[in-house]
Design a protein around this motif. Structure first.
Motif, PDB file in Angstrom:
ATOM      1  N   UNK A 160       1.026  -1.279  -0.100  1.00  0.00           N
ATOM      2  CA  UNK A 160      -0.031   0.136   0.041  1.00  0.00           C
ATOM      3  C   UNK A 160       0.717   1.190  -0.114  1.00  0.00           C
ATOM      4  N   UNK A 161       0.342   2.369  -0.614  1.00  0.00           N
ATOM      5  CA  UNK A 161       0.860   3.603  -0.316  1.00  0.00           C
ATOM      6  C   UNK A 161      -0.175   4.441  -0.207  1.00  0.00           C
ATOM      7  N   UNK A 162      -0.051   5.215   0.940  1.00  0.00           N
ATOM      8  CA  UNK A 162      -0.823   6.379   1.402  1.00  0.00           C
ATOM      9  C   UNK A 162      -0.288   7.558   1.246  1.00  0.00           C
ATOM     10  N   UNK A 163      -0.996   8.624   1.268  1.00  0.00           N
ATOM     11  CA  UNK A 163      -0.553   9.942   1.320  1.00  0.00           C
ATOM     12  C   UNK A 163      -1.274  10.742   2.123  1.00  0.00           C
ATOM     13  N   UNK A 164      -0.845  11.517   3.238  1.00  0.00           N
ATOM     14  CA  UNK A 164      -1.588  12.284   3.955  1.00  0.00           C
ATOM     15  C   UNK A 164      -1.042  13.921   3.829  1.00  0.00           C
ATOM     16  N   UNK A 165      -2.144  14.592   3.467  1.00  0.00           N
ATOM     17  CA  UNK A 165      -1.734  16.222   3.398  1.00  0.00           C
ATOM     18  C   UNK A 165      -2.274  16.627   4.914  1.00  0.00           C
ATOM     19  N   UNK A 166      -1.354  17.067   5.404  1.00  0.00           N
ATOM     20  CA  UNK A 166      -1.389  17.296   7.066  1.00  0.00           C
ATOM     21  C   UNK A 166      -2.258  18.794   7.225  1.00  0.00           C
ATOM     22  N   UNK A 181      -7.438   0.681  -5.957  1.00  0.00           N
ATOM     23  CA  UNK A 181      -7.110  -0.798  -6.101  1.00  0.00           C
ATOM     24  C   UNK A 181      -6.293  -0.925  -7.331  1.00  0.00           C
ATOM     25  N   UNK A 182      -5.094  -1.730  -7.091  1.00  0.00           N
ATOM     26  CA  UNK A 182      -4.436  -2.190  -8.567  1.00  0.00           C
ATOM     27  C   UNK A 182      -4.270  -3.654  -8.316  1.00  0.00           C
ATOM     28  N   UNK A 210      -5.331   6.690  -0.985  1.00  0.00           N
ATOM     29  CA  UNK A 210      -4.359   5.660  -0.891  1.00  0.00           C
ATOM     30  C   UNK A 210      -4.623   4.771  -2.039  1.00  0.00           C
ATOM     31  N   UNK A 211      -3.428   3.884  -2.258  1.00  0.00           N
ATOM     32  CA  UNK A 211      -3.570   2.852  -3.323  1.00  0.00           C
ATOM     33  C   UNK A 211      -3.188   1.686  -2.576  1.00  0.00           C
ATOM     34  N   UNK A 212      -3.942   0.575  -3.005  1.00  0.00           N
ATOM     35  CA  UNK A 212      -3.658  -0.696  -2.475  1.00  0.00           C
ATOM     36  C   UNK A 212      -3.487  -1.796  -3.734  1.00  0.00           C
ATOM     37  N   UNK A 254     -13.153  -1.149   2.188  1.00  0.00           N
ATOM     38  CA  UNK A 254     -12.526   0.200   1.676  1.00  0.00           C
ATOM     39  C   UNK A 254     -13.295   1.098   0.630  1.00  0.00           C
ATOM     40  N   UNK A 255     -14.635   0.223   0.272  1.00  0.00           N
ATOM     41  CA  UNK A 255     -15.385   0.829  -0.797  1.00  0.00           C
ATOM     42  C   UNK A 255     -15.666   2.381  -0.781  1.00  0.00           C
ATOM     43  N   UNK A 256     -15.899   2.851   0.336  1.00  0.00           N
ATOM     44  CA  UNK A 256     -16.458   4.274   0.463  1.00  0.00           C
ATOM     45  C   UNK A 256     -15.043   5.130   0.969  1.00  0.00           C
ATOM     46  N   UNK A 257     -14.059   4.543   0.826  1.00  0.00           N
ATOM     47  CA  UNK A 257     -12.794   5.380   1.300  1.00  0.00           C
ATOM     48  C   UNK A 257     -12.087   5.785  -0.104  1.00  0.00           C
TER      49      UNK A 257
END
Length: 116
Positions: A9-15, A109-110, A89-91, A102-105
């Motif tokens: 997974x890769x997630x990005x958070x804009x603080x 998905x790849x 995010x990407x999983x 995570x359907x509503x998040x």
């Protein structure tokens, strides 16, 4: 070659403004919980950009079940940490159960197409 882990997974958070110190505190707490409880987390790295307004999480798990365990173990602390910003995010190679969860998040998905 060691092969690919079951789930990445890769997630990005804009603080959000004014939330950096809270993010740092919660991320440290989250990592301590993972060290004590997670058994299928293979990689969990957090990178901050130069001005500390955005971060990237690189994650690898033995399988989709390990990510479910990780989310259960970190629970409220993880949710509070993610609430300090706006997350996307990407999983990669997620199970159908994870996709439904995570359907509503804001998760894309790849599925593995090609690998060495």
């Amino acid at each position: 070659m060691t092969g690919t882990p079951g789930l990445r997974g890769i997630a990005r958070l804009k603080i959000h403004d004014g939330k950096l110190e809270e993010f740092k505190r919660l991320s440290a707490e989250c990592v301590e919980i993972m060290r004590a409880r997670d058994t299928g987390t293979l990689q969990y790295e957090i990178y901050l950009d130069e001005d500390e307004t955005e971060c990237v999480f690189l994650e690898s798990y033995s399988d989709s079940h390990a990510l479910l365990d990780h989310n259960e173990n970190t629970g409220d602390v993880l949710q509070a940490m993610l609430a300090t910003g706006t997350v996307t995010a990407e999983l990669f190679n997620a199970s159908d159960r994870l996709k439904a969860m995570f359907a509503d998040a804001p998760v894309r998905f790849f599925t593995l197409f090609r690998s060495l």
